[in-house]
Design a protein around this motif. Structure first.
Motif, PDB file in Angstrom:
ATOM      1  N   SER A 118       0.816  -1.225   0.000  1.00 29.16           N
ATOM      2  CA  SER A 118       0.000   0.000   0.000  1.00 29.16           C
ATOM      3  C   SER A 118       0.845   1.269   0.000  1.00 29.16           C
ATOM      4  N   SER A 119       2.042   1.209   0.551  1.00 23.61           N
ATOM      5  CA  SER A 119       2.897   2.406   0.585  1.00 23.61           C
ATOM      6  C   SER A 119       3.578   2.683  -0.755  1.00 23.61           C
ATOM      7  N   ILE A 120       3.654   1.693  -1.628  1.00 18.11           N
ATOM      8  CA  ILE A 120       4.288   1.907  -2.938  1.00 18.11           C
ATOM      9  C   ILE A 120       3.333   1.592  -4.087  1.00 18.11           C
ATOM     10  N   GLU A 121       2.066   1.463  -3.793  1.00 14.72           N
ATOM     11  CA  GLU A 121       1.081   1.025  -4.791  1.00 14.72           C
ATOM     12  C   GLU A 121       1.073   1.891  -6.045  1.00 14.72           C
ATOM     13  N   VAL A 122       1.072   3.187  -5.882  1.00 15.07           N
ATOM     14  CA  VAL A 122       0.994   4.063  -7.050  1.00 15.07           C
ATOM     15  C   VAL A 122       2.218   3.901  -7.958  1.00 15.07           C
ATOM     16  N   PHE A 123       3.381   3.700  -7.370  1.00 18.36           N
ATOM     17  CA  PHE A 123       4.586   3.481  -8.171  1.00 18.36           C
ATOM     18  C   PHE A 123       4.532   2.140  -8.910  1.00 18.36           C
ATOM     19  N   LEU A 124       3.893   1.166  -8.302  1.00 17.28           N
ATOM     20  CA  LEU A 124       3.737  -0.126  -8.976  1.00 17.28           C
ATOM     21  C   LEU A 124       2.829  -0.006 -10.198  1.00 17.28           C
ATOM     22  N   TYR A 125       1.811   0.839 -10.106  1.00 20.43           N
ATOM     23  CA  TYR A 125       0.973   1.086 -11.289  1.00 20.43           C
ATOM     24  C   TYR A 125       1.812   1.666 -12.425  1.00 20.43           C
ATOM     25  N   TYR A 126       2.666   2.626 -12.108  1.00 20.66           N
ATOM     26  CA  TYR A 126       3.533   3.222 -13.129  1.00 20.66           C
ATOM     27  C   TYR A 126       4.508   2.177 -13.675  1.00 20.66           C
ATOM     28  N   PHE A 127       5.062   1.379 -12.767  1.00 19.21           N
ATOM     29  CA  PHE A 127       6.018   0.338 -13.135  1.00 19.21           C
ATOM     30  C   PHE A 127       5.395  -0.656 -14.114  1.00 19.21           C
ATOM     31  N   PHE A 128       4.211  -1.158 -13.765  1.00 19.81           N
ATOM     32  CA  PHE A 128       3.567  -2.151 -14.625  1.00 19.81           C
ATOM     33  C   PHE A 128       3.035  -1.540 -15.914  1.00 19.81           C
ATOM     34  N   ALA A 129       2.603  -0.289 -15.872  1.00 22.68           N
ATOM     35  CA  ALA A 129       2.187   0.384 -17.111  1.00 22.68           C
ATOM     36  C   ALA A 129       3.378   0.533 -18.050  1.00 22.68           C
ATOM     37  N   GLY A 130       4.536   0.890 -17.501  1.00 22.21           N
ATOM     38  CA  GLY A 130       5.754   0.953 -18.313  1.00 22.21           C
ATOM     39  C   GLY A 130       6.141  -0.408 -18.851  1.00 22.21           C
ATOM     40  N   SER A 131       5.942  -1.430 -18.061  1.00 16.69           N
ATOM     41  CA  SER A 131       6.236  -2.793 -18.486  1.00 16.69           C
ATOM     42  C   SER A 131       5.305  -3.223 -19.616  1.00 16.69           C
ATOM     43  N   ILE A 132       4.044  -2.888 -19.511  1.00 17.15           N
ATOM     44  CA  ILE A 132       3.090  -3.220 -20.570  1.00 17.15           C
ATOM     45  C   ILE A 132       3.482  -2.501 -21.861  1.00 17.15           C
ATOM     46  N   GLY A 133       3.796  -1.217 -21.757  1.00 14.56           N
ATOM     47  CA  GLY A 133       4.194  -0.454 -22.941  1.00 14.56           C
ATOM     48  C   GLY A 133       5.478  -0.969 -23.563  1.00 14.56           C
ATOM     49  N   GLY A 134       6.490  -1.203 -22.738  1.00 18.56           N
ATOM     50  CA  GLY A 134       7.782  -1.675 -23.247  1.00 18.56           C
ATOM     51  C   GLY A 134       7.701  -3.063 -23.854  1.00 18.56           C
TER      52      GLY A 134
ATOM     53  N   THR B 159      10.490  -0.076 -17.688  1.00 18.69           N
ATOM     54  CA  THR B 159       9.673  -0.052 -16.467  1.00 18.69           C
ATOM     55  C   THR B 159      10.178   1.004 -15.487  1.00 18.69           C
ATOM     56  N   GLY B 160      11.456   0.989 -15.230  1.00 13.79           N
ATOM     57  CA  GLY B 160      12.028   1.977 -14.314  1.00 13.79           C
ATOM     58  C   GLY B 160      11.982   3.382 -14.885  1.00 13.79           C
ATOM     59  N   THR B 161      12.187   3.491 -16.186  1.00 15.97           N
ATOM     60  CA  THR B 161      12.149   4.800 -16.828  1.00 15.97           C
ATOM     61  C   THR B 161      10.749   5.397 -16.744  1.00 15.97           C
ATOM     62  N   ALA B 162       9.723   4.561 -16.845  1.00 17.95           N
ATOM     63  CA  ALA B 162       8.349   5.041 -16.735  1.00 17.95           C
ATOM     64  C   ALA B 162       8.083   5.632 -15.352  1.00 17.95           C
ATOM     65  N   VAL B 163       8.574   4.980 -14.321  1.00 10.58           N
ATOM     66  CA  VAL B 163       8.395   5.497 -12.956  1.00 10.58           C
ATOM     67  C   VAL B 163       9.118   6.830 -12.801  1.00 10.58           C
ATOM     68  N   ILE B 164      10.333   6.905 -13.296  1.00 10.33           N
ATOM     69  CA  ILE B 164      11.108   8.141 -13.200  1.00 10.33           C
ATOM     70  C   ILE B 164      10.450   9.249 -14.004  1.00 10.33           C
ATOM     71  N   ALA B 165       9.917   8.927 -15.183  1.00 16.69           N
ATOM     72  CA  ALA B 165       9.261   9.940 -16.017  1.00 16.69           C
ATOM     73  C   ALA B 165       8.075  10.563 -15.302  1.00 16.69           C
ATOM     74  N   VAL B 166       7.243   9.738 -14.700  1.00 15.86           N
ATOM     75  CA  VAL B 166       6.080  10.262 -13.975  1.00 15.86           C
ATOM     76  C   VAL B 166       6.541  11.097 -12.788  1.00 15.86           C
ATOM     77  N   THR B 167       7.571  10.649 -12.105  1.00 18.23           N
ATOM     78  CA  THR B 167       8.111  11.394 -10.965  1.00 18.23           C
ATOM     79  C   THR B 167       8.643  12.753 -11.422  1.00 18.23           C
ATOM     80  N   LEU B 168       9.352  12.780 -12.545  1.00 20.26           N
ATOM     81  CA  LEU B 168       9.860  14.054 -13.073  1.00 20.26           C
ATOM     82  C   LEU B 168       8.716  14.994 -13.433  1.00 20.26           C
ATOM     83  N   ILE B 169       7.677  14.451 -14.047  1.00 22.20           N
ATOM     84  CA  ILE B 169       6.536  15.286 -14.424  1.00 22.20           C
ATOM     85  C   ILE B 169       5.830  15.804 -13.180  1.00 22.20           C
ATOM     86  N   GLN B 170       5.600  14.949 -12.197  1.00 21.11           N
ATOM     87  CA  GLN B 170       4.921  15.371 -10.976  1.00 21.11           C
ATOM     88  C   GLN B 170       5.738  16.385 -10.187  1.00 21.11           C
ATOM     89  N   SER B 171       7.047  16.344 -10.337  1.00 22.00           N
ATOM     90  CA  SER B 171       7.891  17.302  -9.623  1.00 22.00           C
ATOM     91  C   SER B 171       7.808  18.697 -10.236  1.00 22.00           C
TER      92      SER B 171
END
Length: 152
Positions: free
Chosen positions: A40-56, A90-102
Protein backbone atom coordinates in the motif's frame (compact mmCIF):
# COMPACT_ATOMS: atom_id res chain seq x y z
CA UNK A 1 19.51 -15.78 -34.38
CA UNK A 2 18.95 -19.39 -33.36
CA UNK A 3 15.43 -20.83 -33.29
CA UNK A 4 15.52 -21.63 -29.54
CA UNK A 5 16.58 -18.06 -28.75
CA UNK A 6 13.65 -16.71 -30.77
CA UNK A 7 11.30 -18.96 -28.80
CA UNK A 8 12.78 -17.82 -25.48
CA UNK A 9 12.45 -14.14 -26.44
CA UNK A 10 8.87 -14.59 -27.59
CA UNK A 11 7.96 -16.44 -24.40
CA UNK A 12 9.73 -13.87 -22.22
CA UNK A 13 8.05 -10.87 -23.87
CA UNK A 14 4.65 -12.57 -23.77
CA UNK A 15 5.01 -13.40 -20.09
CA UNK A 16 6.14 -9.86 -19.34
CA UNK A 17 3.21 -8.38 -21.27
CA UNK A 18 0.44 -10.61 -19.93
CA UNK A 19 2.03 -10.92 -16.48
CA UNK A 20 2.01 -7.14 -16.11
CA UNK A 21 -1.73 -7.07 -16.84
CA UNK A 22 -2.22 -9.82 -14.29
CA UNK A 23 -0.13 -7.89 -11.74
CA UNK A 24 -2.15 -4.70 -12.33
CA UNK A 25 -5.33 -6.70 -11.80
CA UNK A 26 -3.99 -8.19 -8.57
CA UNK A 27 -2.94 -4.73 -7.46
CA UNK A 28 -6.29 -3.17 -8.40
CA UNK A 29 -8.35 -5.80 -6.57
CA UNK A 30 -6.18 -5.67 -3.44
CA UNK A 31 -4.93 -9.26 -3.69
CA UNK A 32 -1.27 -8.17 -3.59
CA UNK A 33 -1.92 -5.96 -0.58
CA UNK A 34 -3.39 -8.89 1.35
CA UNK A 35 -0.32 -11.00 0.66
CA UNK A 36 2.20 -8.17 1.03
CA UNK A 37 0.90 -5.48 3.41
CA UNK A 38 3.73 -3.05 2.59
CA UNK A 39 2.42 -2.77 -0.99
CA UNK A 40 0.00 0.00 0.00
CA UNK A 41 2.90 2.41 0.58
CA UNK A 42 4.29 1.91 -2.94
CA UNK A 43 1.08 1.03 -4.79
CA UNK A 44 0.99 4.06 -7.05
CA UNK A 45 4.59 3.48 -8.17
CA UNK A 46 3.74 -0.13 -8.98
CA UNK A 47 0.97 1.09 -11.29
CA UNK A 48 3.53 3.22 -13.13
CA UNK A 49 6.02 0.34 -13.13
CA UNK A 50 3.57 -2.15 -14.62
CA UNK A 51 2.19 0.38 -17.11
CA UNK A 52 5.75 0.95 -18.31
CA UNK A 53 6.24 -2.79 -18.49
CA UNK A 54 3.09 -3.22 -20.57
CA UNK A 55 4.19 -0.45 -22.94
CA UNK A 56 7.78 -1.67 -23.25
CA UNK A 57 6.87 -5.32 -23.74
CA UNK A 58 4.10 -4.45 -26.23
CA UNK A 59 6.48 -2.43 -28.37
CA UNK A 60 9.15 -5.09 -28.32
CA UNK A 61 6.64 -7.86 -29.00
CA UNK A 62 5.51 -5.88 -32.02
CA UNK A 63 9.10 -5.26 -33.15
CA UNK A 64 10.06 -8.89 -32.63
CA UNK A 65 7.07 -10.25 -34.55
CA UNK A 66 7.42 -7.78 -37.42
CA UNK A 67 11.16 -8.48 -37.75
CA UNK A 68 10.47 -12.22 -37.55
CA UNK A 69 7.84 -12.05 -40.31
CA UNK A 70 10.25 -10.11 -42.55
CA UNK A 71 13.08 -12.58 -41.87
CA UNK A 72 15.19 -9.84 -40.28
CA UNK A 73 16.17 -11.65 -37.07
CA UNK A 74 19.61 -12.60 -38.28
CA UNK A 75 21.85 -10.70 -35.87
CA UNK A 76 22.38 -12.79 -32.74
CA UNK A 77 23.27 -9.65 -30.74
CA UNK A 78 19.72 -8.28 -30.97
CA UNK A 79 18.52 -10.59 -28.20
CA UNK A 80 19.86 -8.18 -25.62
CA UNK A 81 17.54 -5.43 -26.85
CA UNK A 82 14.45 -7.66 -26.61
CA UNK A 83 15.36 -8.83 -23.10
CA UNK A 84 16.62 -5.66 -21.44
CA UNK A 85 14.81 -2.74 -23.10
CA UNK A 86 11.41 -3.66 -21.60
CA UNK A 87 13.04 -3.92 -18.18
CA UNK A 88 14.69 -0.51 -18.60
CA UNK A 89 11.35 0.88 -19.76
CA UNK A 90 9.67 -0.05 -16.47
CA UNK A 91 12.03 1.98 -14.31
CA UNK A 92 12.15 4.80 -16.83
CA UNK A 93 8.35 5.04 -16.73
CA UNK A 94 8.40 5.50 -12.96
CA UNK A 95 11.11 8.14 -13.20
CA UNK A 96 9.26 9.94 -16.02
CA UNK A 97 6.08 10.26 -13.98
CA UNK A 98 8.11 11.39 -10.97
CA UNK A 99 9.86 14.05 -13.07
CA UNK A 100 6.54 15.29 -14.42
CA UNK A 101 4.92 15.37 -10.98
CA UNK A 102 7.89 17.30 -9.62
CA UNK A 103 7.18 20.08 -12.13
CA UNK A 104 10.48 19.80 -13.98
CA UNK A 105 8.75 19.39 -17.36
CA UNK A 106 6.10 22.04 -16.65
CA UNK A 107 3.27 19.55 -17.11
CA UNK A 108 0.50 19.34 -14.55
CA UNK A 109 -1.74 16.32 -13.92
CA UNK A 110 -5.33 16.71 -12.83
CA UNK A 111 -6.76 14.29 -10.31
CA UNK A 112 -9.52 12.01 -11.48
CA UNK A 113 -11.52 10.33 -8.73
CA UNK A 114 -8.49 9.43 -6.64
CA UNK A 115 -7.03 7.42 -9.53
CA UNK A 116 -3.84 8.50 -11.30
CA UNK A 117 -5.07 7.63 -14.80
CA UNK A 118 -3.05 10.34 -16.56
CA UNK A 119 0.14 9.28 -14.78
CA UNK A 120 -0.46 5.62 -15.62
CA UNK A 121 -1.07 6.58 -19.26
CA UNK A 122 2.16 8.57 -19.39
CA UNK A 123 4.01 5.61 -17.86
CA UNK A 124 2.61 3.37 -20.60
CA UNK A 125 3.67 5.79 -23.35
CA UNK A 126 7.14 6.16 -21.86
CA UNK A 127 7.45 2.37 -21.72
CA UNK A 128 6.28 2.09 -25.32
CA UNK A 129 8.53 4.87 -26.58
CA UNK A 130 11.40 4.10 -24.22
CA UNK A 131 14.23 4.97 -26.61
CA UNK A 132 12.47 8.13 -27.80
CA UNK A 133 11.96 9.28 -24.22
CA UNK A 134 15.63 8.66 -23.46
CA UNK A 135 16.61 10.74 -26.49
CA UNK A 136 14.36 13.57 -25.25
CA UNK A 137 15.75 13.23 -21.73
CA UNK A 138 19.30 13.30 -23.06
CA UNK A 139 18.62 16.50 -25.05
CA UNK A 140 16.93 18.06 -22.01
CA UNK A 141 19.83 17.22 -19.71
CA UNK A 142 22.36 18.60 -22.21
CA UNK A 143 20.49 21.90 -22.24
CA UNK A 144 19.97 21.92 -18.49
CA UNK A 145 23.58 21.19 -17.59
CA UNK A 146 25.27 23.07 -20.41
CA UNK A 147 28.09 25.22 -19.07
CA UNK A 148 27.34 28.92 -19.12
CA UNK A 149 29.50 30.97 -21.43
CA UNK A 150 30.19 34.36 -19.99
CA UNK A 151 30.61 37.09 -22.56
CA UNK A 152 33.64 39.17 -21.80
Amino acid sequence: MKRWLKAVILLYLSLLFFGSFFAVGALWTGVLEKVFPFISSIEVFLYYFFAGSIGGSLRHLYMFCSHYMKGELTDYREWIMYIFYPVFATGTAVIAVTLIQSGVFLIDFIDYKETPLAQISIAFFVGFGFNRFLNMLNAFSKKMFKPNKINE
